[in-house]
Design a protein around this motif. Sequence first.
Motif, PDB file in Angstrom:
ATOM      1  N   VAL A   1       0.861  -1.188   0.000  1.00  0.00           N
ATOM      2  CA  VAL A   1       0.000   0.000   0.000  1.00  0.00           C
ATOM      3  C   VAL A   1       0.895   1.235   0.000  1.00  0.00           C
ATOM      4  O   VAL A   1       1.837   1.326   0.784  1.00  0.00           O
ATOM      5  CB  VAL A   1      -0.912   0.034   1.247  1.00  0.00           C
ATOM      6  CG1 VAL A   1      -1.694   1.339   1.315  1.00  0.00           C
ATOM      7  CG2 VAL A   1      -1.852  -1.150   1.255  1.00  0.00           C
ATOM      8  N   ILE A   2       0.584   2.184  -0.896  1.00  0.00           N
ATOM      9  CA  ILE A   2       1.235   3.488  -0.869  1.00  0.00           C
ATOM     10  C   ILE A   2       0.390   4.381   0.036  1.00  0.00           C
ATOM     11  O   ILE A   2      -0.818   4.514  -0.174  1.00  0.00           O
ATOM     12  CB  ILE A   2       1.333   4.107  -2.276  1.00  0.00           C
ATOM     13  CG1 ILE A   2       2.207   3.234  -3.182  1.00  0.00           C
ATOM     14  CG2 ILE A   2       1.879   5.540  -2.203  1.00  0.00           C
ATOM     15  CD1 ILE A   2       2.175   3.651  -4.641  1.00  0.00           C
TER      16      ILE A   2
ATOM     17  N   GLY B   1       4.901   3.865   2.451  1.00  0.00           N
ATOM     18  CA  GLY B   1       3.917   2.804   2.338  1.00  0.00           C
ATOM     19  C   GLY B   1       4.242   1.645   3.246  1.00  0.00           C
ATOM     20  O   GLY B   1       5.171   1.705   4.058  1.00  0.00           O
ATOM     21  N   THR B   2       3.448   0.601   3.074  1.00  0.00           N
ATOM     22  CA  THR B   2       3.650  -0.608   3.873  1.00  0.00           C
ATOM     23  C   THR B   2       3.572  -1.840   2.981  1.00  0.00           C
ATOM     24  O   THR B   2       2.913  -1.836   1.935  1.00  0.00           O
ATOM     25  CB  THR B   2       2.573  -0.736   4.981  1.00  0.00           C
ATOM     26  OG1 THR B   2       1.287  -0.749   4.371  1.00  0.00           O
ATOM     27  CG2 THR B   2       2.668   0.416   5.970  1.00  0.00           C
TER      28      THR B   2
ATOM     29  N   ALA C   1       4.550   1.402  -6.542  1.00  0.00           N
ATOM     30  CA  ALA C   1       5.482   0.654  -5.702  1.00  0.00           C
ATOM     31  C   ALA C   1       5.196  -0.828  -5.902  1.00  0.00           C
ATOM     32  O   ALA C   1       4.042  -1.255  -5.819  1.00  0.00           O
ATOM     33  CB  ALA C   1       5.316   1.045  -4.241  1.00  0.00           C
ATOM     34  N   THR C   2       6.245  -1.570  -6.187  1.00  0.00           N
ATOM     35  CA  THR C   2       6.114  -3.008  -6.406  1.00  0.00           C
ATOM     36  C   THR C   2       6.950  -3.743  -5.371  1.00  0.00           C
ATOM     37  O   THR C   2       8.170  -3.509  -5.265  1.00  0.00           O
ATOM     38  CB  THR C   2       6.587  -3.394  -7.825  1.00  0.00           C
ATOM     39  OG1 THR C   2       5.807  -2.660  -8.778  1.00  0.00           O
ATOM     40  CG2 THR C   2       6.424  -4.885  -8.069  1.00  0.00           C
TER      41      THR C   2
ATOM     42  N   ALA D   1       3.537  -7.684  -6.105  1.00  0.00           N
ATOM     43  CA  ALA D   1       2.284  -6.927  -6.118  1.00  0.00           C
ATOM     44  C   ALA D   1       2.643  -5.457  -6.267  1.00  0.00           C
ATOM     45  O   ALA D   1       3.698  -5.008  -5.809  1.00  0.00           O
ATOM     46  CB  ALA D   1       1.491  -7.157  -4.838  1.00  0.00           C
ATOM     47  N   THR D   2       1.747  -4.711  -6.917  1.00  0.00           N
ATOM     48  CA  THR D   2       1.990  -3.295  -7.172  1.00  0.00           C
ATOM     49  C   THR D   2       0.794  -2.476  -6.725  1.00  0.00           C
ATOM     50  O   THR D   2      -0.352  -2.873  -6.928  1.00  0.00           O
ATOM     51  CB  THR D   2       2.234  -3.044  -8.683  1.00  0.00           C
ATOM     52  OG1 THR D   2       3.358  -3.818  -9.095  1.00  0.00           O
ATOM     53  CG2 THR D   2       2.483  -1.576  -8.977  1.00  0.00           C
ATOM     54  N   ASP D   3       1.085  -1.324  -6.115  1.00  0.00           N
ATOM     55  CA  ASP D   3       0.060  -0.336  -5.802  1.00  0.00           C
ATOM     56  C   ASP D   3       0.434   0.937  -6.556  1.00  0.00           C
ATOM     57  O   ASP D   3       1.618   1.230  -6.744  1.00  0.00           O
ATOM     58  CB  ASP D   3      -0.016  -0.058  -4.298  1.00  0.00           C
ATOM     59  CG  ASP D   3      -1.215   0.793  -3.912  1.00  0.00           C
ATOM     60  OD1 ASP D   3      -2.216   0.801  -4.673  1.00  0.00           O
ATOM     61  OD2 ASP D   3      -1.167   1.456  -2.858  1.00  0.00           O
ATOM     62  N   THR D   4      -0.573   1.677  -6.990  1.00  0.00           N
ATOM     63  CA  THR D   4      -0.350   2.891  -7.777  1.00  0.00           C
ATOM     64  C   THR D   4      -1.224   4.012  -7.241  1.00  0.00           C
ATOM     65  O   THR D   4      -2.403   3.798  -6.966  1.00  0.00           O
ATOM     66  CB  THR D   4      -0.700   2.624  -9.259  1.00  0.00           C
ATOM     67  OG1 THR D   4       0.104   1.553  -9.728  1.00  0.00           O
ATOM     68  CG2 THR D   4      -0.435   3.845 -10.113  1.00  0.00           C
TER      69      THR D   4
END
Length: 171
Positions: free
Chosen positions: A5-6, A24-25, A69-70, A79-82
């Motif tokens: 998570v960003i 992020g975490t 962030a991946t 996994a990626t968050d954008t």
Amino acid sequence: PPAIVIQTPPENSITNDNTPTYTGTTEPYLTVVVKVDGVPIDTVVADGSGNWTTTQPTPLPDGPHTVSATATDPYGNSATDTNPFTVDTTPPTIVIDTPVDGSTITDNTPLYTGTTEPNLTVIVSVDGVPIDTLVANGSGNWSTPQLTALPDGPHTVTALATDVAGNTATD
């Protein structure tokens, strides 16, 4: 795949910081590749609590941007968050229309009027003391009365506008 998570900048936020810190975490000790507008800017390792952080190394131009962030675990799962966000470092405009700068008036309770960008917060001060906080209308017009009579003599009115990114301008 690992969770990621960003946290900052928040999704769809507007900032006046053109070198923002990205946080992020994820799961503890995972490698995180951070990209801005598709370009890798850093590879970091999450701490024992899964927190990660990095800072934009070069100033971003005003406008829309995307941070991604991946996280990749030891088994190759990723996994990626954008988060899209907007940089706005441009101060708003603000003008006091009345009373006219340098003028002499006979009204000791004048109406202060001016213009700025639509829907911005404006703080009006007289002789350095705030007298009103208001929001400009959809056309950018604002006005506020002097509620207490001013004594004869020179006075100074200022107006401070603040936009959603936190940029300010004074007239």
